[in-house]
Motif scaffolding. Sequence first.
Motif, PDB file in Angstrom:
ATOM      1  N   UNK A 302       0.800  -1.226   0.000  1.00  0.00           N
ATOM      2  CA  UNK A 302       0.000   0.000   0.000  1.00  0.00           C
ATOM      3  C   UNK A 302       0.833   1.276   0.000  1.00  0.00           C
ATOM      4  N   UNK A 303       1.811   1.333   0.888  1.00  0.00           N
ATOM      5  CA  UNK A 303       2.595   2.563   0.969  1.00  0.00           C
ATOM      6  C   UNK A 303       3.523   2.730  -0.235  1.00  0.00           C
ATOM      7  N   UNK A 304       4.063   1.614  -0.736  1.00  0.00           N
ATOM      8  CA  UNK A 304       5.015   1.694  -1.851  1.00  0.00           C
ATOM      9  C   UNK A 304       4.374   1.365  -3.193  1.00  0.00           C
ATOM     10  N   UNK A 305       3.881   0.121  -3.353  1.00  0.00           N
ATOM     11  CA  UNK A 305       3.566  -0.339  -4.709  1.00  0.00           C
ATOM     12  C   UNK A 305       2.237   0.153  -5.266  1.00  0.00           C
ATOM     13  N   UNK A 306       1.439   0.854  -4.475  1.00  0.00           N
ATOM     14  CA  UNK A 306       0.258   1.506  -5.036  1.00  0.00           C
ATOM     15  C   UNK A 306       0.442   3.018  -5.143  1.00  0.00           C
ATOM     16  N   UNK A 311       4.744   3.419  -9.681  1.00  0.00           N
ATOM     17  CA  UNK A 311       4.316   3.089 -11.043  1.00  0.00           C
ATOM     18  C   UNK A 311       5.054   3.891 -12.112  1.00  0.00           C
ATOM     19  N   UNK A 312       5.581   5.048 -11.756  1.00  0.00           N
ATOM     20  CA  UNK A 312       6.447   5.771 -12.704  1.00  0.00           C
ATOM     21  C   UNK A 312       7.685   4.931 -13.004  1.00  0.00           C
ATOM     22  N   UNK A 313       8.149   4.212 -11.997  1.00  0.00           N
ATOM     23  CA  UNK A 313       9.293   3.314 -12.196  1.00  0.00           C
ATOM     24  C   UNK A 313       8.873   1.978 -12.792  1.00  0.00           C
ATOM     25  N   UNK A 314       7.732   1.452 -12.357  1.00  0.00           N
ATOM     26  CA  UNK A 314       7.361   0.070 -12.670  1.00  0.00           C
ATOM     27  C   UNK A 314       6.760  -0.138 -14.054  1.00  0.00           C
ATOM     28  N   UNK A 315       6.115   0.872 -14.625  1.00  0.00           N
ATOM     29  CA  UNK A 315       5.403   0.647 -15.894  1.00  0.00           C
ATOM     30  C   UNK A 315       6.305   0.104 -17.006  1.00  0.00           C
ATOM     31  N   UNK A 316       7.511   0.626 -17.190  1.00  0.00           N
ATOM     32  CA  UNK A 316       8.392   0.047 -18.224  1.00  0.00           C
ATOM     33  C   UNK A 316       8.753  -1.411 -17.936  1.00  0.00           C
ATOM     34  N   UNK A 444      11.326   9.970  -3.852  1.00  0.00           N
ATOM     35  CA  UNK A 444      12.195  10.042  -5.024  1.00  0.00           C
ATOM     36  C   UNK A 444      12.961   8.736  -5.201  1.00  0.00           C
ATOM     37  N   UNK A 445      13.337   8.108  -4.103  1.00  0.00           N
ATOM     38  CA  UNK A 445      14.011   6.809  -4.185  1.00  0.00           C
ATOM     39  C   UNK A 445      13.105   5.777  -4.847  1.00  0.00           C
ATOM     40  N   UNK A 446      11.836   5.762  -4.458  1.00  0.00           N
ATOM     41  CA  UNK A 446      10.893   4.827  -5.075  1.00  0.00           C
ATOM     42  C   UNK A 446      10.751   5.110  -6.560  1.00  0.00           C
ATOM     43  N   UNK A 447      10.666   6.372  -6.914  1.00  0.00           N
ATOM     44  CA  UNK A 447      10.520   6.761  -8.324  1.00  0.00           C
ATOM     45  C   UNK A 447      11.690   6.243  -9.162  1.00  0.00           C
ATOM     46  N   UNK A 452      16.777   0.202  -1.130  1.00  0.00           N
ATOM     47  CA  UNK A 452      17.725  -0.187  -0.080  1.00  0.00           C
ATOM     48  C   UNK A 452      17.550   0.652   1.176  1.00  0.00           C
ATOM     49  N   UNK A 453      17.420   1.965   1.015  1.00  0.00           N
ATOM     50  CA  UNK A 453      17.279   2.846   2.167  1.00  0.00           C
ATOM     51  C   UNK A 453      16.005   2.564   2.953  1.00  0.00           C
ATOM     52  N   UNK A 454      14.916   2.284   2.243  1.00  0.00           N
ATOM     53  CA  UNK A 454      13.656   1.976   2.899  1.00  0.00           C
ATOM     54  C   UNK A 454      13.768   0.670   3.687  1.00  0.00           C
TER      55      UNK A 454
END
Length: 498
Positions: A302-306, A311-316, A444-447, A452-454
């Motif tokens: 919920x906090x990360x993958x939604x 999704x800016x990172x994951x879509x490709x 920004x790290x998620x994007x 690793x930091x999380x």
Amino acid sequence: MSYAQIEKLGRKLEALDHAQAMLGVDEAVQMPVGGGEKRAEALSMLAGLYHELAAAPEIADWIDKAENEGPDVVQKASLREFKRVYTNLTCLSADFVRRQVNARVRCEQLWRELRPTGNWDAFLPAFEGVVALMREEAELRAKASALEPYDALMEQFDPGNRVADIAPIFGELKVFLKGFVPRAIAHQEEKLAKRPLKPFNAPFPIERQRALGHAMMEAVGFDFTHGRLDISHHPFCGGVPSDVRMTTRYVTGEFLSALMGILHETGHGLYEQGLPAQLSHMPIGRARGMAMHESQSLFIEMQISRSREFWEWAMPIVGQHLGEEALKGWDIEDILSHVHRVRPGFIRVDADEATYPLHVILRFEMEQDLVAGKLAPKDIPEAWNAKMTDYLGLSTLGNAKDGPMQDVHWPSGAFGYFPSYTLGAMIAAQLWAALERDQPSAREDIRNGRFVGLNDWRRQHIWSQASRWSTPELLERATGEKLQTRYFIRHLERRYLD
């Protein structure tokens, strides 16, 4: 010397626990139907043997002597947790445990057979046996711990949590959600009127979905040298920390349910893999209860993958694994319309994060009545329907398959477990707020696909602490506050109304 005896016993118990865990995984994943009878006998026998070793009377003397041997800080905390577990074990006889495990395994096997047709009447006799033993267990545990019966059951899953603390929080949350869900749906419909929900570019072959799941698991930090992903009827994370077994289920018409399920279970898996290996043979080295466990899975899901950043990172990456046609004609808003969709439904595991807590609160309230004898098993379908109609506007009359037979928890005897799910969601939101204060670059790290930091933050504050503290204490030490509703409410309002 006595502490060394306790550690030696701990290693024996760890080996038995390992065997039981793997037999349980095998039963759910690949055991043939004909193996059920002997598997029930084997699991029952192992449970009894485990109980006899772990509840041996001489252990009380070992604990007393070890406490007087000048233990260091870690040993002192370890003894405290070992003593808590021992006290909870010794209130149940080995014979009772065998009878209970046998009844649970048989009831769960019957549930797997009957759930597709929702045959409540055929299921009821076995379930009544499980409920009778559960009530007996609750009384035995309450007497030994000086707790209320339902608190004594919750203590097995979340040490330190009490109805007196949880019920007001859930009451506040229920009032909020019953008003919030219609507002979120109205807001969603306004957006969909301007930009309709796009249909999936199905089909999505299972092998491609599996490859995508593996890629995502690896990206967020799952160690495949100490775990694997399989298929089962009901997704779960099991096994042991050195060999984490996760499962999911796939449909070819869309890929999000399987992917979100995989990421959810990966949160559980990361917690297990992050526990201190040097303490794996002692109770202090285990995960701190199911609410904290659920917080780790919901933190990922919920906090990360939604989130938009994910999704800016994951879509490709989705396009890479499912093929260029998978997201053809889609952009970030189209995918977010799906992952952020609020829609009341019958099935808890398929529920969105706004309606999900109402499913849990329903079960929490019913469990208390079941334990207290205010609700008989035969009356569950009617009571279930009344609450579903009130909380979510859905009727389950004559539909036990999508009502009280939808979950494996009650057939398997897991009463006192359900509160963990919504407590986990609230804890996850509170942990995220604390992490973001400490790491302003988290979004920004998620994007950029940097997790690793999380993971390091949660390893420091949650994973490495294992069971050194009670659930409420661990949360307060990690975030600086007791459990609050405001972080979860703020999270929902930002995501679904802003």
